[in-house]
Design an enzyme around this catalytic site. Sequence first.
Site, PDB file in Angstrom:
ATOM      1  N   HIS A 199       2.380  -4.036  -2.043  1.00 47.42           N
ATOM      2  CA  HIS A 199       3.616  -4.618  -1.509  1.00 47.42           C
ATOM      3  C   HIS A 199       4.732  -4.375  -2.520  1.00 47.42           C
ATOM      4  O   HIS A 199       4.507  -4.466  -3.719  1.00 47.42           O
ATOM      5  CB  HIS A 199       3.454  -6.135  -1.290  1.00 47.42           C
ATOM      6  CG  HIS A 199       4.480  -6.710  -0.375  1.00 47.42           C
ATOM      7  ND1 HIS A 199       5.737  -7.052  -0.805  1.00 47.42           N
ATOM      8  CD2 HIS A 199       4.445  -6.963   0.957  1.00 47.42           C
ATOM      9  CE1 HIS A 199       6.433  -7.525   0.221  1.00 47.42           C
ATOM     10  NE2 HIS A 199       5.675  -7.477   1.309  1.00 47.42           N
ATOM     11  N   ASP A 247      -0.754  -7.602   6.369  1.00 45.31           N
ATOM     12  CA  ASP A 247      -1.333  -6.779   7.442  1.00 45.31           C
ATOM     13  C   ASP A 247      -2.834  -6.606   7.313  1.00 45.31           C
ATOM     14  O   ASP A 247      -3.478  -6.099   8.231  1.00 45.31           O
ATOM     15  CB  ASP A 247      -0.655  -5.405   7.438  1.00 45.31           C
ATOM     16  CG  ASP A 247       0.796  -5.524   7.859  1.00 45.31           C
ATOM     17  OD1 ASP A 247       1.686  -5.221   7.047  1.00 45.31           O
ATOM     18  OD2 ASP A 247       1.026  -5.992   8.987  1.00 45.31           O
TER      19      ASP A 247
HETATM   20  C1  SDX Z   1       4.862  -5.008   5.239  1.00 48.74           C
HETATM   21  O1  SDX Z   1       8.936  -5.572   2.469  1.00 48.74           O
HETATM   22  C2  SDX Z   1       8.281  -6.464   3.122  1.00 48.74           C
HETATM   23  O2  SDX Z   1       8.431  -7.642   2.925  1.00 48.74           O
HETATM   24  C3  SDX Z   1       7.312  -5.923   4.178  1.00 48.74           C
HETATM   25  C4  SDX Z   1       6.448  -6.943   4.880  1.00 48.74           C
HETATM   26  C5  SDX Z   1       7.279  -7.885   5.747  1.00 48.74           C
HETATM   27  O3  SDX Z   1       6.789  -8.983   6.041  1.00 48.74           O
HETATM   28  O4  SDX Z   1       8.359  -7.452   6.229  1.00 48.74           O
HETATM   29  O5  SDX Z   1       5.727  -7.699   3.923  1.00 48.74           O
HETATM   30  C6  SDX Z   1       5.449  -6.261   5.810  1.00 48.74           C
HETATM   31  O6  SDX Z   1       5.408  -3.957   5.454  1.00 48.74           O
HETATM   32  C7  SDX Z   1       3.639  -5.104   4.357  1.00 48.74           C
HETATM   33  C8  SDX Z   1       3.208  -3.705   3.777  1.00 48.74           C
HETATM   34  C9  SDX Z   1       2.362  -3.009   4.847  1.00 48.74           C
HETATM   35  N1  SDX Z   1       2.090  -1.610   4.446  1.00 48.74           N
HETATM   36  C10 SDX Z   1       0.879  -1.194   4.061  1.00 48.74           C
HETATM   37  O7  SDX Z   1      -0.093  -1.941   3.924  1.00 48.74           O
HETATM   38  C11 SDX Z   1       0.781   0.313   3.821  1.00 48.74           C
HETATM   39  C12 SDX Z   1       0.025   0.592   2.515  1.00 48.74           C
HETATM   40  N2  SDX Z   1       0.853   0.126   1.367  1.00 48.74           N
HETATM   41  C13 SDX Z   1       1.820   1.011   0.869  1.00 48.74           C
HETATM   42  O8  SDX Z   1       2.097   2.215   1.416  1.00 48.74           O
HETATM   43  C14 SDX Z   1       2.707   0.468  -0.237  1.00 48.74           C
HETATM   44  O9  SDX Z   1       1.962  -0.366  -1.032  1.00 48.74           O
HETATM   45  C15 SDX Z   1       3.966  -0.227   0.229  1.00 48.74           C
HETATM   46  C16 SDX Z   1       4.753   0.625   1.168  1.00 48.74           C
HETATM   47  C17 SDX Z   1       3.626  -1.516   0.911  1.00 48.74           C
HETATM   48  C18 SDX Z   1       4.817  -0.538  -1.019  1.00 48.74           C
HETATM   49  O10 SDX Z   1       5.226   0.664  -1.529  1.00 48.74           O
HETATM   50  P1  SDX Z   1       6.061   0.759  -2.901  1.00 48.74           P
HETATM   51  O11 SDX Z   1       6.480  -0.581  -3.373  1.00 48.74           O
HETATM   52  O12 SDX Z   1       7.106   1.791  -2.718  1.00 48.74           O
HETATM   53  O13 SDX Z   1       4.966   1.245  -3.927  1.00 48.74           O
HETATM   54  P2  SDX Z   1       4.723   2.750  -4.282  1.00 48.74           P
HETATM   55  O14 SDX Z   1       4.511   3.548  -3.023  1.00 48.74           O
HETATM   56  O15 SDX Z   1       5.763   3.178  -5.236  1.00 48.74           O
HETATM   57  O16 SDX Z   1       3.291   2.650  -5.023  1.00 48.74           O
HETATM   58  C19 SDX Z   1       3.227   2.288  -6.419  1.00 48.74           C
HETATM   59  C20 SDX Z   1       1.902   2.877  -6.896  1.00 48.74           C
HETATM   60  C21 SDX Z   1       1.764   4.383  -6.581  1.00 48.74           C
HETATM   61  O17 SDX Z   1       0.850   4.944  -7.504  1.00 48.74           O
HETATM   62  P3  SDX Z   1       1.474   5.672  -8.846  1.00 48.74           P
HETATM   63  O18 SDX Z   1       2.474   6.699  -8.351  1.00 48.74           O
HETATM   64  O19 SDX Z   1       2.109   4.553  -9.658  1.00 48.74           O
HETATM   65  O20 SDX Z   1       0.259   6.295  -9.525  1.00 48.74           O
HETATM   66  O21 SDX Z   1       0.818   2.252  -6.188  1.00 48.74           O
HETATM   67  C22 SDX Z   1       0.144   3.222  -5.377  1.00 48.74           C
HETATM   68  C23 SDX Z   1       1.082   4.406  -5.227  1.00 48.74           C
HETATM   69  O22 SDX Z   1       0.348   5.604  -5.003  1.00 48.74           O
HETATM   70  N3  SDX Z   1      -0.101   2.566  -4.088  1.00 48.74           N
HETATM   71  C24 SDX Z   1      -1.222   2.686  -3.389  1.00 48.74           C
HETATM   72  C25 SDX Z   1      -1.054   1.844  -2.274  1.00 48.74           C
HETATM   73  N4  SDX Z   1       0.152   1.250  -2.321  1.00 48.74           N
HETATM   74  C26 SDX Z   1       0.744   1.704  -3.450  1.00 48.74           C
HETATM   75  N5  SDX Z   1      -2.332   3.421  -3.599  1.00 48.74           N
HETATM   76  C27 SDX Z   1      -3.311   3.304  -2.656  1.00 48.74           C
HETATM   77  N6  SDX Z   1      -3.230   2.503  -1.561  1.00 48.74           N
HETATM   78  C28 SDX Z   1      -2.112   1.770  -1.338  1.00 48.74           C
HETATM   79  N7  SDX Z   1      -2.024   0.984  -0.261  1.00 48.74           N
END
Ligand code: SDX
Length: 444
Positions: free
Chosen positions: A320, A378
Site C-alpha cells: 500500500h 483487497d
Molecule cells: C487500494 O491509495 C489507497 O488508499 C488505495 C486503497 C483505497 O482504499 O482507495 O487503499 C485501495 O488500491 C489498495 C491496493 C490494492 N492493490 C494491490 O493490492 C495491487 C498490488 N499492490 C501493488 O501493486 C502496490 O503495492 C501498490 C500499488 C498498492 C502500491 O504501490 P507503490 O506505493 O507505488 O509501491 P511501489 O510499486 O513503488 O513498490 C515499492 C516496492 C517495489 O520494489 P522495489 O522496486 O523497491 O525493489 O515494493 C514492491 C515493488 O516491486 N512491491 C511489491 C508489491 N507491492 C509493491 N512486490 C510484490 N508484490 C506486491 N504486491
Amino acid sequence: MTAKEKPVSQQDTAEKSFTLTNDQTGENWKLPVKEGTAGPPVIDIRSLYADTGHFTMDPSFTSTGSCKSRLTFIDGEEGILMHRGYSIQELTEQSSFLEVSYLLLYGDLPTVEQLKGFHKKITYHTMVNEQIHYFFRGFRRDAHPMAIMCGVVGALSAFYHDSLDIWDPRQRDISAQRLIAKMPTLSAMTYKYSMGQPFMYPRNDLNYAENFLYMCFGVPAEPYEVNPIHARAIDNIFILHADHEQNASTSTVRLAGSSQANPFACIASGIASLWGPAHGGANQAVLEMLAEIGSVDNIPEYIAKAKDKDDPFRLMGFGHRVYKNRDPRATVLRDSAHEVLHDLGIDNDPTLELAMALEKIALEDEYFVDRKLFPNVDFYSGIILRALGFPSTMFPVLFALARTVGWISQWKEMIEEPSLRIGRPRQLYTGPAARPYVPIDGRA
Ligand code: SDX
C-alpha cells in the site's frame, strides 16, 4: 487513538516556514508551513513557480498533498484510519453504512431524527429511470460489470437535469443522495444482466444492505429471505470501503470536479480509475491469483515470482502506498471472513486457508518485511464476497458502490471550498526542441 492531536492554535498557521535556496544564485525563498489536526505538516509551494520560475516534480504524488480535507485521516505507520475523527474499528463495530455516509457527507454522526430522515431520502431515491433499463440491453451479457457501471453512472446526468447545478447546495445534496441510493440498484442490475435474470426492483421495507442483497439474489419466482449475517457482513464491507483520503480514484473525482463537471460524470471517472488492478480491481485479482496458486505447495514459487524484478507478477492484495504497517481494514475483514464462512458452515474454506498460509509465508519473507508489504483491504474482501455468492468480476463493483459516498463527499467538500480552481499540473518537457516542418516528399 494514538493520532498526535495538536491544539487548534497550531493548526493552519503560517508561522513556521522552510527556506529554499538557489545554490547557483544564492537567492532564498521562504515557504510557509501549514499544520493540520494530525499527520505531517505541509510546505505550501503554490507560489513557487511565480517566485522561482521552477516547477516541482512528484510523478506519483508520493510527497504531494493536493488539498485540505476534514473527511478522513490515515496514519500509515500506526495503521490508523478514521472518518471525521471516529476510528474505523469503532465504526465497523457500532455504526452502519448509512450512518457513516451521513457522517462523511455532513460532518457528524446523525441524531435519531436525522438518521431517520436520511434513511427515508435514500430509500426514496433507490429506483432508476425505466429508460436506463434500455442502456443495459446494448451491452453483451459477458461485458465486465465495471464497463457497464462506467457507462450507466455517467448516463445518470442525462436524466437528472434538476440536480446538475453544482453551485446550488440543494442540488448538490440531491445528487449525492441519488448517487448513494442508486449505486446498489445499478450494481445489482449489472449482476442480474450478466446472469440473464430479470432486474429486481428495490424494496422500501429493507435497509440498504438487505435491499442490495435482495436485488442481487432475489428472483420474481419466489420470496427471498435476506440472511441477517450476510447483510451485516455486506454493510461492514461497505463501511470499510467508504472513503480513504486522496487515493487514485478520489483524486480522479476531485480533478474531474475541479473543471465543474457534473457530479454523475465525476463519479463515473472515479469508477474508471478504481477499476485498475493496482487499485480497486485488486480484490478481483486476488481471487484470480489464489486460484492460479491453487495450493499451499505452490506458494514458494509465486513468492519467488513476486520478488523477481524481471517478472511483472505481484502479490495482489499486498502493499500500500500509505500503510507501512497493517491496513486496519484488512484486519477487520480477516476476522469477518472467518465469521461469515463459519456462519455459512464453511469452516475450512480452501481459499481462505490458502490466503492465510500465503499471508504467513509472505510476512516471514524479508523481501516483504523490508518493503513493509502487508495485506491490504483487497486481500480478504474477495473471500467474503465469493462466499456470499458474488463472482469475482463483481468485487470492484461493490468497492465502487461503497466508495461512491467517499467520492461524492470529497467532491462536495471541494466544490464548497471558496478557493475552488481547476486542477492543472505542469511538466518537465523532454521532447524535441523547436524544428521546422518537413514536407512528406522531403522525409527519409
Ligand atoms: C487500494 O491509495 C489507497 O488508499 C488505495 C486503497 C483505497 O482504499 O482507495 O487503499 C485501495 O488500491 C489498495 C491496493 C490494492 N492493490 C494491490 O493490492 C495491487 C498490488 N499492490 C501493488 O501493486 C502496490 O503495492 C501498490 C500499488 C498498492 C502500491 O504501490 P507503490 O506505493 O507505488 O509501491 P511501489 O510499486 O513503488 O513498490 C515499492 C516496492 C517495489 O520494489 P522495489 O522496486 O523497491 O525493489 O515494493 C514492491 C515493488 O516491486 N512491491 C511489491 C508489491 N507491492 C509493491 N512486490 C510484490 N508484490 C506486491 N504486491
